[in-house]
Enzyme design. Sequence first.
Site, PDB file in Angstrom:
ATOM      1  N   GLN B 131       0.864  -1.162   0.000  1.00  0.00           N
ATOM      2  CA  GLN B 131       0.000   0.000   0.000  1.00  0.00           C
ATOM      3  C   GLN B 131       0.909   1.223   0.000  1.00  0.00           C
ATOM      4  O   GLN B 131       1.626   1.448   0.971  1.00  0.00           O
ATOM      5  CB  GLN B 131      -0.758  -0.094   1.311  1.00  0.00           C
ATOM      6  N   GLY B 132       0.902   2.007  -1.086  1.00  0.00           N
ATOM      7  CA  GLY B 132       1.800   3.160  -1.161  1.00  0.00           C
ATOM      8  C   GLY B 132       1.090   4.436  -0.758  1.00  0.00           C
ATOM      9  O   GLY B 132       0.651   5.213  -1.612  1.00  0.00           O
ATOM     10  N   SER B 134       1.816   6.565   2.757  1.00  0.00           N
ATOM     11  CA  SER B 134       2.620   7.564   3.472  1.00  0.00           C
ATOM     12  C   SER B 134       3.811   8.053   2.649  1.00  0.00           C
ATOM     13  O   SER B 134       4.387   7.306   1.859  1.00  0.00           O
ATOM     14  CB  SER B 134       3.153   6.971   4.771  1.00  0.00           C
ATOM     15  N   SER B 166       4.915  -1.197   4.127  1.00  0.00           N
ATOM     16  CA  SER B 166       5.065  -2.561   4.623  1.00  0.00           C
ATOM     17  C   SER B 166       5.135  -3.539   3.461  1.00  0.00           C
ATOM     18  O   SER B 166       4.338  -3.467   2.533  1.00  0.00           O
ATOM     19  CB  SER B 166       3.881  -2.946   5.509  1.00  0.00           C
ATOM     20  N   GLU B 249      -8.797  -2.047   6.755  1.00  0.00           N
ATOM     21  CA  GLU B 249      -7.668  -2.429   7.600  1.00  0.00           C
ATOM     22  C   GLU B 249      -8.115  -2.642   9.043  1.00  0.00           C
ATOM     23  O   GLU B 249      -7.451  -3.291   9.822  1.00  0.00           O
ATOM     24  CB  GLU B 249      -6.594  -1.332   7.548  1.00  0.00           C
ATOM     25  N   SER B 367      -2.501   7.078  13.314  1.00  0.00           N
ATOM     26  CA  SER B 367      -2.051   7.105  14.711  1.00  0.00           C
ATOM     27  C   SER B 367      -3.230   7.289  15.668  1.00  0.00           C
ATOM     28  O   SER B 367      -4.336   7.645  15.256  1.00  0.00           O
ATOM     29  CB  SER B 367      -1.068   8.259  14.904  1.00  0.00           C
ATOM     30  N   GLU B 369      -3.744   9.643  17.662  1.00  0.00           N
ATOM     31  CA  GLU B 369      -4.238  11.021  17.609  1.00  0.00           C
ATOM     32  C   GLU B 369      -5.198  11.212  16.426  1.00  0.00           C
ATOM     33  O   GLU B 369      -6.205  11.911  16.534  1.00  0.00           O
ATOM     34  CB  GLU B 369      -3.060  12.001  17.501  1.00  0.00           C
TER      35      GLU B 369
END
Lengths: 355, 386
Positions: B131-132, B134, B166, B249, B367, B369
């Site tokens: 998965q591209g 970030s 990943s 996910e 994240s 947050e």
Amino acid sequence: MSALALTEGEELARSLDESLAKILDTETLLASAGSDEALAASTTATIVELGVHGVAVTESAGGLGLNLGDRARLAAVFGRRLVPAALRDECFGLAPALAALAAEGSEAAAELLGRAVEGELRGAVALTPRPAPGTLDPTAIAASAANCEALVVLGQDRLELYGLEEGGAALTPLAGLDPGQGLSRVSLGEASPLASIAGAAAPGLRRDYELALICEAFGCGERTLEVSVEYAGQREQFGRPIAAFQAVAHLLAEIKLGIETSRAGIGRFVDLAGEEGASGTALDGWAATLAHTVPAAARRACEGAIQVHGGIGFSWELGLHLSYRRILAVQYLLGGDGPTAELVGAEYLTKRSER
Amino acid sequence: VSAGPLPVPTLSFRPEDEQLRGRIRTWMAANEPGPPPTEFGERLRALVEWQRRLHGAGFVGLSWPERYGGAGLDLRAEAVFSEELAATSMPELINRIGVYMCGPTIMDFGDEGQAERYLPAMLDASESWCQGFSEPEAGSDLAAIRARGRVEGDRIVINGQKVWTSRAHIARRCACLVRTEPASERHRGLSLVIIDMEDPGVQVVALPQMLGERHFNEVFLDDVEARVDDVIGGLGNGWAAAMQMLSYERGLFVLERQIRLRRALDDLADAMIERGLDADPLTRRTIGGLYADLELLKAQGYRTLAAQAAGELAPGSTSIDKLHLSRVEQRLFAAAVDLLGPETALTLNHWTHDLLEARSVSIYGGSTEIQLNIISRQLLGLGASR
């Protein structure tokens, strides 16, 4: 969701919520708490007229014959609106226990049942602490209305009905954390029960009552979150609503996390209970998990609500302390935060060691 | 603001689901792969072989339509498989990103041509996916994507850099989020493009994580050629497709993760029993609290899957799953190391390994947050706050 899509049970909950909101306004509740006296008889009578005493009783016994999911929903409404604890116990503990005892052939229970379902019988419910054997802990505390005639004791594997008229079983009022609720110390003395059930039906009734308490705490906690979200959107500081500050928004999101996982847990319990051949042990395990987690999440919700409201949150007149007192009372009637975790852990570790 | 529904439906299994469970369990018992090799590269190869065999037995893609190589069943079947797989010594699919995330997103947003070209090879792990998303300047702020896709006729020429990707080093395909409208900003003008990791313009550089393992990578894209036909959901619709992929996910993944955590808790319980500490009140409290929270995680996972199966998954709701997972996972391994004491804490073992690894849960896939932002905005309706 549109009103048209509501099921009968959802419609019932919605209308009960609306009615109770009018009857149990903050001013009324504060007056009762302030004087540590039960609600005025006329107020209680208005609630009784809504037919609440039939919510946990089968149709054949004169009740509404609601399923577990609908009962859970109504118990949450009781929590949202801070219905007096004694009424909660009459509806979700006393009436179904009398129905079960009557079905087992107890004439004493059968005589009381009709009045209980009509809301004309005042009675109390005591829950024995979980890890103890079937006997009642002498320190048990129950909510009770004035002129209580009957006491139901929900033990681990035994359900007992006591009369409260002559010496013997007695309720001694105490200065309770949740004032106005008639919190009393229970003593059985030498009294012998009028009727009892031992065996499979008893844990089921106990579990249903515990679920009602759990859902009551849930409803109460969820309501405090709603109030906080609304307030955070209106209250301005530094020139904008405090909800625009991440510190506040994240606090509310953390509360939402606890409320939603609690909702999922209650949903799972109801689904499991509805499955064919659901095992009592498995359901007891789930109930113990919920008794530990849900009141704790509701408590965090209410503590967060007090925080988000700032100074006004700590005031008597806003009334958040009423929710806080109720949630704490439920949490400790169910055993308390640490002890409920210990119980869950003990059961799980025992199961592992028996493998 | 008003009360939410109570009780909410959770996944319930029917007799046919339990029959499937029995079949899978029997097969697993006869084909248990044994503990995976410790060397990371060998472990990956063993995992690829394991998925190939699972696919051969008909267990991968149970909820996929038969025309794409699936079994045409529903999410209940998929949950049963995840649960049973999690009980084996190799508890995950090496191409889980393909099977559980990219595949379903292609089915939702992509076209028939893409489905035919890419879906079947996901199932037997002959083509692994990554998965591209970030980038160095687009982490939590994913909409700050800078990778460019220049559309030239039916081709897209891609330049830029991805990071924290990943499994890029074992992937044949990448679902890559790039900016295809030059003057666009933020969420607009993005496209989700399938790229071939064997394209000469793709360079994958390992970025060992804090355990020294090679889970993720930097991916440099230098005039990589892709096809307009391979844009999932069409040009300019990348944000919606990417968000859908991220919500996947948090569905089955959480369920699978919960079972692995439950196994870890079982191990911890057994260790405490072995030490004769199972009647200790502190042990009971700590373990009881973790057990209860894992049960809620399972309930929440079942709730999400039930909503997904009914097509009623509320936007943002899976952030609850993700956030609760990260809390429980971090708490579990911290408590385990604490209960087991310095002897365990000071040596490198699976407990300390997992304690370190658990730091990633509150970062990957959005994240903590970001999850709190999603909950406050999408579930509570609070205005934007950063």
